[in-house]
Scaffold this motif. Structure first.
Motif, PDB file in Angstrom:
ATOM      1  N   GLN A 144      -9.578 -50.882 -15.136  1.00 23.05           N
ATOM      2  CA  GLN A 144      -9.509 -49.897 -16.226  1.00 23.05           C
ATOM      3  C   GLN A 144     -10.890 -49.319 -16.509  1.00 23.05           C
ATOM      4  O   GLN A 144     -11.050 -48.112 -16.703  1.00 23.05           O
ATOM      5  CB  GLN A 144      -8.986 -50.551 -17.503  1.00 23.05           C
ATOM      6  CG  GLN A 144      -7.531 -50.939 -17.461  1.00 23.05           C
ATOM      7  CD  GLN A 144      -7.122 -51.652 -18.752  1.00 23.05           C
ATOM      8  OE1 GLN A 144      -7.376 -51.167 -19.837  1.00 23.05           O
ATOM      9  NE2 GLN A 144      -6.523 -52.808 -18.603  1.00 23.05           N
ATOM     10  N   GLN A 145     -11.916 -50.211 -16.499  1.00 20.70           N
ATOM     11  CA  GLN A 145     -13.291 -49.763 -16.745  1.00 20.70           C
ATOM     12  C   GLN A 145     -13.724 -48.791 -15.661  1.00 20.70           C
ATOM     13  O   GLN A 145     -14.390 -47.794 -15.932  1.00 20.70           O
ATOM     14  CB  GLN A 145     -14.249 -50.973 -16.748  1.00 20.70           C
ATOM     15  CG  GLN A 145     -14.013 -51.956 -17.853  1.00 20.70           C
ATOM     16  CD  GLN A 145     -14.345 -51.372 -19.205  1.00 20.70           C
ATOM     17  OE1 GLN A 145     -13.470 -50.875 -19.904  1.00 20.70           O
ATOM     18  NE2 GLN A 145     -15.618 -51.407 -19.565  1.00 20.70           N
ATOM     19  N   LYS A 146     -13.347 -49.113 -14.423  1.00 23.10           N
ATOM     20  CA  LYS A 146     -13.722 -48.268 -13.294  1.00 23.10           C
ATOM     21  C   LYS A 146     -13.135 -46.873 -13.468  1.00 23.10           C
ATOM     22  O   LYS A 146     -13.807 -45.871 -13.254  1.00 23.10           O
ATOM     23  CB  LYS A 146     -13.207 -48.908 -11.992  1.00 23.10           C
ATOM     24  CG  LYS A 146     -14.267 -48.995 -10.925  1.00 23.10           C
ATOM     25  CD  LYS A 146     -13.851 -49.867  -9.759  1.00 23.10           C
ATOM     26  CE  LYS A 146     -12.685 -49.285  -8.995  1.00 23.10           C
ATOM     27  NZ  LYS A 146     -12.075 -50.273  -8.090  1.00 23.10           N
ATOM     28  N   HIS A 147     -11.869 -46.820 -13.875  1.00 26.32           N
ATOM     29  CA  HIS A 147     -11.225 -45.515 -14.111  1.00 26.32           C
ATOM     30  C   HIS A 147     -11.957 -44.746 -15.205  1.00 26.32           C
ATOM     31  O   HIS A 147     -12.160 -43.546 -15.088  1.00 26.32           O
ATOM     32  CB  HIS A 147      -9.765 -45.702 -14.532  1.00 26.32           C
ATOM     33  CG  HIS A 147      -8.904 -46.175 -13.419  1.00 26.32           C
ATOM     34  ND1 HIS A 147      -8.919 -45.588 -12.185  1.00 26.32           N
ATOM     35  CD2 HIS A 147      -8.000 -47.172 -13.346  1.00 26.32           C
ATOM     36  CE1 HIS A 147      -8.059 -46.210 -11.398  1.00 26.32           C
ATOM     37  NE2 HIS A 147      -7.500 -47.188 -12.077  1.00 26.32           N
ATOM     38  N   ALA A 148     -12.324 -45.461 -16.256  1.00 22.00           N
ATOM     39  CA  ALA A 148     -12.995 -44.817 -17.379  1.00 22.00           C
ATOM     40  C   ALA A 148     -14.318 -44.201 -16.922  1.00 22.00           C
ATOM     41  O   ALA A 148     -14.665 -43.074 -17.288  1.00 22.00           O
ATOM     42  CB  ALA A 148     -13.220 -45.820 -18.503  1.00 22.00           C
ATOM     43  N   GLU A 149     -15.040 -44.949 -16.065  1.00 23.96           N
ATOM     44  CA  GLU A 149     -16.322 -44.446 -15.549  1.00 23.96           C
ATOM     45  C   GLU A 149     -16.119 -43.212 -14.682  1.00 23.96           C
ATOM     46  O   GLU A 149     -16.839 -42.218 -14.803  1.00 23.96           O
ATOM     47  CB  GLU A 149     -17.025 -45.526 -14.719  1.00 23.96           C
ATOM     48  CG  GLU A 149     -17.904 -46.444 -15.546  1.00 23.96           C
ATOM     49  CD  GLU A 149     -18.320 -47.664 -14.744  1.00 23.96           C
ATOM     50  OE1 GLU A 149     -18.571 -47.520 -13.525  1.00 23.96           O
ATOM     51  OE2 GLU A 149     -18.361 -48.759 -15.337  1.00 23.96           O
ATOM     52  N   GLU A 150     -15.120 -43.273 -13.799  1.00 27.53           N
ATOM     53  CA  GLU A 150     -14.831 -42.124 -12.925  1.00 27.53           C
ATOM     54  C   GLU A 150     -14.491 -40.901 -13.763  1.00 27.53           C
ATOM     55  O   GLU A 150     -14.898 -39.787 -13.463  1.00 27.53           O
ATOM     56  CB  GLU A 150     -13.656 -42.467 -11.993  1.00 27.53           C
ATOM     57  CG  GLU A 150     -14.080 -43.350 -10.840  1.00 27.53           C
ATOM     58  CD  GLU A 150     -12.899 -44.035 -10.159  1.00 27.53           C
ATOM     59  OE1 GLU A 150     -13.141 -44.938  -9.354  1.00 27.53           O
ATOM     60  OE2 GLU A 150     -11.747 -43.664 -10.467  1.00 27.53           O
ATOM     61  N   GLN A 151     -13.726 -41.136 -14.807  1.00 25.51           N
ATOM     62  CA  GLN A 151     -13.325 -40.059 -15.719  1.00 25.51           C
ATOM     63  C   GLN A 151     -14.558 -39.432 -16.354  1.00 25.51           C
ATOM     64  O   GLN A 151     -14.689 -38.222 -16.413  1.00 25.51           O
ATOM     65  CB  GLN A 151     -12.382 -40.650 -16.764  1.00 25.51           C
ATOM     66  CG  GLN A 151     -11.464 -39.629 -17.417  1.00 25.51           C
ATOM     67  CD  GLN A 151     -10.628 -38.859 -16.375  1.00 25.51           C
ATOM     68  OE1 GLN A 151     -10.111 -39.440 -15.411  1.00 25.51           O
ATOM     69  NE2 GLN A 151     -10.543 -37.554 -16.531  1.00 25.51           N
ATOM     70  N   ASN A 152     -15.490 -40.298 -16.785  1.00 27.18           N
ATOM     71  CA  ASN A 152     -16.719 -39.816 -17.428  1.00 27.18           C
ATOM     72  C   ASN A 152     -17.555 -38.981 -16.491  1.00 27.18           C
ATOM     73  O   ASN A 152     -18.170 -37.993 -16.900  1.00 27.18           O
ATOM     74  CB  ASN A 152     -17.549 -41.006 -17.928  1.00 27.18           C
ATOM     75  CG  ASN A 152     -16.974 -41.598 -19.193  1.00 27.18           C
ATOM     76  OD1 ASN A 152     -16.197 -40.935 -19.885  1.00 27.18           O
ATOM     77  ND2 ASN A 152     -17.353 -42.833 -19.505  1.00 27.18           N
ATOM     78  N   GLN A 153     -17.621 -39.395 -15.216  1.00 28.60           N
ATOM     79  CA  GLN A 153     -18.430 -38.663 -14.258  1.00 28.60           C
ATOM     80  C   GLN A 153     -17.883 -37.268 -14.004  1.00 28.60           C
ATOM     81  O   GLN A 153     -18.627 -36.341 -13.747  1.00 28.60           O
ATOM     82  CB  GLN A 153     -18.499 -39.448 -12.934  1.00 28.60           C
ATOM     83  CG  GLN A 153     -19.596 -40.502 -12.980  1.00 28.60           C
ATOM     84  CD  GLN A 153     -19.420 -41.573 -11.926  1.00 28.60           C
ATOM     85  OE1 GLN A 153     -18.671 -41.396 -10.973  1.00 28.60           O
ATOM     86  NE2 GLN A 153     -20.108 -42.692 -12.081  1.00 28.60           N
TER      87      GLN A 153
END
Ligand SMILES: [Zn+2]
Ligand SMILES: [Zn+2]
Length: 155
Positions: A144-153
């Motif tokens: 979930q954290q990884k998705h959130a980071e990708e989203q932010n980028q």
């Protein structure tokens, strides 16, 4: 570790079995990889590192024996592979699993959490519950954290 091997030895004795060196080698691998949910092949490869003379059939029979004696639980996470999971000492019920559908990680929940559900099932279905298996399939916190980071980028 030695305490637990001692107690497993006693459980085997009570059921009329001996803890042979091959069985002990298998039990040690299970204890050393308690959280890993190993398949029979995984256990075999790890046992072989220390006891090269041991055969897959022997490891397999030992795992079946330990399953029969409820020292380990056999579990399948839907990938067609049987995995062996040490039962926690003194646990009345099998622990629950959280399986991540993205990275395949498996986490364990030791608390039962099901007392209320069991009460309803026993009352309404007149069913005496002895055990249960509960596997949640979903997305682990790290994914979930990884998705959130990708989203932010992207933003
Ligand atoms: Zn487990
Ligand atoms: Zn994950």
């Amino acid at each position: 570790m030695e305490d637990r091997i001692d107690r497993i030895k006693k459980q085997l004795h009570t059921a009329g079995y001996k803890l042979t060196p091959q069985r002990e080698a298998t039990v040690r691998v299970l204890l050393e990889h308690e959280e890993d949910h190993l398949s029979a092949e995984d256990v075999y490869l790890l046992v072989k590192e220390k006891s090269p003379e041991i055969g897959l059939a022997t490891v397999y029979r030992t795992l079946e024996l330990l399953t029969e004696l409820k020292i380990v639980d056999k579990i399948n996470f839907g990938d067609g592979v049987s995995r062996y999971d040490l039962r926690k000492e003194g646990a009345a019920h099998f622990h629950h699993h959280l399986v991540c559908i993205e990275c395949g990680s498996v986490a364990e929940i030791q608390e039962d959490l099901l007392e209320e559900v069991e009460e309803i099932v026993e009352r309404d279905w007149k069913f005496k519950i002895k055990d249960h298996r509960l596997t949640f399939h979903g997305i682990c916190y790290r994914c979930q954290q990884k998705h959130a980071e990708e989203q932010n980028q992207k933003e």
